[in-house]
Scaffold this active site. Structure first.
Site, short mmCIF file in Angstrom:
data_model
loop_
_atom_site.label_atom_id
_atom_site.label_comp_id
_atom_site.label_asym_id
_atom_site.label_seq_id
_atom_site.Cartn_x
_atom_site.Cartn_y
_atom_site.Cartn_z
N ASP A 1 -5.18 -4.04 -6.62
CA ASP A 1 -5.75 -4.25 -5.28
C ASP A 1 -4.91 -5.30 -4.57
O ASP A 1 -4.78 -6.43 -5.04
CB ASP A 1 -7.20 -4.73 -5.46
CG ASP A 1 -7.93 -4.89 -4.14
OD1 ASP A 1 -7.26 -4.96 -3.08
OD2 ASP A 1 -9.16 -4.95 -4.16
N CYS B 1 0.90 -1.17 0.00
CA CYS B 1 0.00 0.00 0.00
C CYS B 1 0.94 1.21 0.00
O CYS B 1 1.17 1.83 1.03
CB CYS B 1 -0.89 0.00 1.23
SG CYS B 1 -1.92 -1.47 1.39
N CYS C 1 -1.69 3.79 10.97
CA CYS C 1 -1.59 5.02 11.76
C CYS C 1 -2.89 5.15 12.57
O CYS C 1 -3.47 6.22 12.65
CB CYS C 1 -1.30 6.24 10.89
SG CYS C 1 -2.44 6.49 9.53
N LYS D 1 7.36 5.49 2.68
CA LYS D 1 8.14 4.33 3.18
C LYS D 1 8.89 3.65 2.04
O LYS D 1 9.98 3.13 2.25
CB LYS D 1 7.22 3.38 3.94
CG LYS D 1 6.63 4.05 5.18
CD LYS D 1 5.82 3.15 6.04
CE LYS D 1 5.07 3.95 7.10
NZ LYS D 1 3.96 4.78 6.55
C1 LIG Z 1 -1.60 4.59 4.77
S1 LIG Z 1 -1.53 4.89 3.06
C2 LIG Z 1 0.09 4.30 2.71
C3 LIG Z 1 1.18 5.26 3.02
C4 LIG Z 1 2.51 4.86 2.41
N1 LIG Z 1 2.90 3.53 2.81
C5 LIG Z 1 3.61 5.82 2.75
O1 LIG Z 1 4.41 5.57 3.66
O2 LIG Z 1 3.70 6.87 2.08
C6 LIG Z 1 -2.52 3.63 2.43
C7 LIG Z 1 -2.50 3.49 0.92
O3 LIG Z 1 -3.16 2.27 0.61
C8 LIG Z 1 -3.81 2.41 -0.63
N2 LIG Z 1 -4.82 1.33 -0.68
C9 LIG Z 1 -6.06 1.29 -0.16
N3 LIG Z 1 -6.65 0.10 -0.40
C10 LIG Z 1 -5.73 -0.64 -1.09
C11 LIG Z 1 -5.74 -1.94 -1.63
N4 LIG Z 1 -6.81 -2.73 -1.50
N5 LIG Z 1 -4.66 -2.36 -2.32
C12 LIG Z 1 -3.56 -1.55 -2.46
N6 LIG Z 1 -3.51 -0.31 -1.97
C13 LIG Z 1 -4.57 0.15 -1.27
C14 LIG Z 1 -4.36 3.81 -0.60
O4 LIG Z 1 -4.58 4.27 -1.92
C15 LIG Z 1 -3.24 4.55 0.13
O5 LIG Z 1 -2.37 5.13 -0.81
#
Ligand SMILES: C[S@@+](CC[C@H](N)C(=O)[O-])C[C@H]1O[C@@H](n2cnc3c(N)ncnc32)[C@H](O)[C@@H]1O
Length: 437
Positions: free
Chosen positions: A303, A254, A375, A260
């Site tokens: 996804d 994600c 978070c 990260k």
């Molecule tokens: C908490 S943020 C991640 C922050 C990132 N790891 C960083 O450090 O910059 C969560 C991310 O998960 C993505 N997301 C949500 N559902 C998802 C899924 N089913 N599969 C992949 N990515 C997903 C969102 O678009 C979002 O960008």
């Protein structure tokens, strides 16, 4: 474009309406073409942001103060008038704007709405607030959260709930992550000093620097070359925990906006990183960030819960699952969470997180490690999530994090509460896959 578009108070009203009507986050609105192309001076743009962010932060304190001064509640279709009144209250009480200007400018907004009946009401209510001579510092502001959230925080964190809520109401610090492969933190602090940017080393996290006052990133020495990135100290823990080895295939499941991913690539020179995100537009942010730091990764749209969409069949040595969550640990940074989240979101987020964990786990090689992070401060997304996962996966073993000096040990994993060592609220759990598949 109209004259209204250059009025910062009018723009703040539109921003909040997008939030309450359409569930649009402040970050998404501020990044939108609409907001970016408004004919606002820098000062007025900053004012409309301040009004929107501040109103979200204090909404649950200002709303009862307003209701006490209304003879009868406003109708649902007059939510715009309610927001105008709350913006007025925010200016009077929090920003301490000159009373005459705050009242006049707020009344003007009701006319712009073409709800002339609301002008008299607005004038009367705001004048009453001025007469009541309320002092913001004397108002108990701890409970600036929706009722259900206060209850959940109290139920889960007991004696610590007050501290959590106070911290979640603060303005967040701007924290930087130094790429310590390029320069030491001490050297970077000297560079900041030479630019008259006041900063200090973070007390627990060796790559983190906190600025006394936020600045534009363009003012940071070497930002465009990836010498530093903007990242909260709590988020900077992830890369160290994952303990990558040269040649490892690593998945950031994600990944967007890439905080990260960038850190993993800067800390571990010889890894092959796949950065996956469900949102193509958000993946553009990862691309920009990796370009800035000059590090390559394979970017995948898909996804995480449906690997058939994107997985090439080669399993990973390390996986980071930084899942979508309630963001209840970062409300100081994103106070709109207070208005956007509903109680029922927590369980539906927990179930999405579980779907992602279940789908990603088989993609990890035996002996490989998966770091789960959120978070959030809510247990269903954190330690209870991991408890459930461990129970149904006999080949998952938890690696204890008890040797670390940040955060608090949980039944599973470790939790940093908002404000601890001036960090965001964050949760980490580290799992290893046994030899069995
Ligand atoms: C908490 S943020 C991640 C922050 C990132 N790891 C960083 O450090 O910059 C969560 C991310 O998960 C993505 N997301 C949500 N559902 C998802 C899924 N089913 N599969 C992949 N990515 C997903 C969102 O678009 C979002 O960008």
């Amino acid at each position: 474009m109209t004259m209204l578009d250059s009025n910062p108070r009018w723009i703040a009203l539109q921003v909040i309406l997008k939030l309450v009507d359409r569930g649009r986050s402040l970050d998404d609105t501020f990044a939108s073409e609409w907001f970016q192309t408004l004919p606002l001076s820098k000062r007025d743009q900053a004012m409309s942001r301040e009004l929107s962010i501040g109103l979200c932060r204090w909404y649950f304190i200002l709303q009862p103060l307003l209701n006490q001064r209304l003879q009868k509640p406003l109708r649902a279709r007059d939510q715009d008038v309610e927001i105008i009144l709350l913006l007025g209250l925010y200016q009077l009480l929090v920003m301490e704007t000159d009373a005459h200007a705050a009242v006049n400018e707020t009344v003007k907004l009701t006319r712009l709405l073409k709800k002339n009946w609301a002008s008299g009401l607005t004038n009367a209510v705001l004048r009453k607030v001025v007469r009541d001579d309320l002092r913001w510092q004397e108002i108990d502001r701890v409970m600036a959260y929706p009722e259900w959230m206060q209850q959940l925080i109290r139920d889960e964190w007991g004696d610590l709930s007050q501290q959590i809520m106070v911290a979640g109401n603060q303005r967040p610090p701007m924290t930087l992550r130094i790429d310590s492969r390029q320069q030491s933190r001490d050297d970077y602090l000297k560079q900041l000093e030479s630019k008259q940017i006041e900063a200090s080393a973070h007390e627990l996290i060796s790559t983190a620097v906190q600025l006394k006052t936020p600045v534009e990133v363009a003012a940071l020495p070497g930002f465009d070359r990836g010498l530093v990135s903007v990242q909260d100290a709590a988020a900077q823990i992830a890369a160290e925990l994952l303990q990558c080895e040269p040649g490892n295939r690593v998945l950031d499941a994600c990944a967007a906006p890439g905080g990260k991913s960038s850190q993993l690539l800067q800390q571990y020179a010889d890894i092959h990183l796949d950065a996956l995100d469900i949102s193509e537009t958000r993946l553009d942010r990862v691309r920009e960030n990796l370009q800035r730091i000059g590090k390559p990764a394979r970017l995948l749209v898909g996804d995480a819960a449906v690997p058939e969409q994107w997985f090439d069949g080669k399993r990973y040595d390390r996986v980071l699952v930084d899942t979508p969550c309630s963001a209840s640990g970062v409300m100081r940074r994103h106070p709109d969470i207070k208005l956007l989240r509903r109680e029922s979101d927590i369980m539906s987020l927990a179930s999405r997180q579980r779907d992602i964990l279940d789908a990603i786990w088989p993609l990890l090689k035996p002996g490989g490690m998966m770091l789960y992070s959120t978070c959030s401060i809510f247990k269903n997304e954190n330690e209870k999530q991991i408890a459930g996962f461990l129970q149904s996966n006999v080949n998952a073993e938890e690696i204890g994090l008890s040797s670390f000096n940040w955060g608090n040990a949980c039944v599973h994993g470790r939790q940093i509460l908002p404000g601890e060592s001036n960090m965001d609220g964050f949760y980490y759990a580290l799992l290893r896959k046994s030899g069995l598949d």
